[in-house]
Design a protein around this motif. Structure first.
Motif, PDB file in Angstrom:
ATOM      1  N   LEU A   5       0.845  -1.188   0.000  1.00  0.00           N
ATOM      2  CA  LEU A   5       0.000   0.000   0.000  1.00  0.00           C
ATOM      3  C   LEU A   5       0.883   1.241   0.000  1.00  0.00           C
ATOM      4  CD1 LEU A   5      -2.588  -1.194   2.686  1.00  0.00           C
ATOM      5  CD2 LEU A   5      -2.583  -1.634   0.210  1.00  0.00           C
ATOM      6  N   ALA A   6       1.123   1.787  -1.168  1.00  0.00           N
ATOM      7  CA  ALA A   6       2.023   2.931  -1.311  1.00  0.00           C
ATOM      8  C   ALA A   6       1.242   4.240  -1.294  1.00  0.00           C
ATOM      9  CB  ALA A   6       2.785   2.816  -2.628  1.00  0.00           C
ATOM     10  N   GLY A   7       1.842   5.250  -0.710  1.00  0.00           N
ATOM     11  CA  GLY A   7       1.216   6.569  -0.719  1.00  0.00           C
ATOM     12  C   GLY A   7       1.815   7.489   0.318  1.00  0.00           C
ATOM     13  N   PRO A   8       1.470   8.760   0.222  1.00  0.00           N
ATOM     14  CA  PRO A   8       2.039   9.751   1.142  1.00  0.00           C
ATOM     15  C   PRO A   8       1.336   9.829   2.499  1.00  0.00           C
ATOM     16  CG  PRO A   8       0.628  10.845  -0.426  1.00  0.00           C
ATOM     17  CD  PRO A   8       0.663   9.384  -0.823  1.00  0.00           C
ATOM     18  N   GLU A   9       0.453   8.902   2.798  1.00  0.00           N
ATOM     19  CA  GLU A   9      -0.279   8.955   4.067  1.00  0.00           C
ATOM     20  C   GLU A   9       0.642   8.948   5.283  1.00  0.00           C
ATOM     21  OE1 GLU A   9      -3.026   7.243   1.006  1.00  0.00           O
ATOM     22  OE2 GLU A   9      -0.967   6.855   1.571  1.00  0.00           O
TER      23      GLU A   9
END
Length: 188
Positions: A5-9
């Motif tokens: 789960l990739a992302g800037p979160e």
């Protein structure tokens, strides 16, 4: 299947809450979530060593994952988070299925045009250019053509939704739509 789960979160003030919601949703669709927010970072002597440790751990997590679901919502500018872009490239190079979502429905060209205040013209070479003379990608894609292309080449797609500006990184509707599509393609 193990879904990275990739992302800037990870940069959000409520990162743990959002990551836990994403993890729970991924499980509910039959995936085993692999989240960069779940890493145990060893003690280091310098900030650089800490950064390198995080990078190495994320690469190890990705090496054990079967697919990627990336958050391509524009982050700190007109394009996806650069770390997420790297992760998408890493997983694509491994040949893994790739899916993505964005809480922005404007395509890359529209966002860059807005950055230039609409001062975009068609150059003599047939390419759209900004006031600085630089060409703009105009391919009706969510982000840079390499991100859209990498996802398409691996059988995935990008789900986009328009959400309120204060919900860009906390609204998980597009993420859930992406999970549903990935599960239908990969788990049935």
């Amino acid at each position: 299947m193990r879904a990275y789960l990739a992302g800037p979160e990870v940069f959000l003030p409520n990162a743990r809450e959002i990551l836990d919601r994403k993890i729970a949703l991924a499980r509910s669709y039959g995936f085993t979530p692999v989240s960069p927010g779940d890493l145990a970072i060893p003690e280091t002597e310098t900030r650089r060593q800490r950064g390198l440790a995080i990078s190495a751990i994320n690469e190890k997590l990705m090496s054990g994952a079967d697919l990627i679901i990336a958050n391509l919502t524009p982050f700190r500018g007109v394009a996806a988070d650069i770390g997420t872009a790297f992760e998408l490239g890493f997983m694509s190079a491994r040949g893994c299925p790739a899916f993505a979502f964005s809480n922005c429905t404007e395509n890359h060209f529209e966002r860059v045009s807005r950055l230039y205040g609409g001062d975009v013209h068609l150059g003599e070479d047939g390419r759209h250019r900004g006031p600085d003379g630089l060409a703009l990608e105009n391919f009706d894609m969510a982000d840079n053509l390499m991100l859209d292309g990498g996802i398409a080449a691996r059988g995935g797609l990008i789900v986009t939704r328009k959400v309120a500006p204060d919900q860009l990184f906390v609204d998980l509707t597009a993420f859930e739509d992406c999970l549903r599509i990935a599960a239908e393609k990969l788990l049935t």
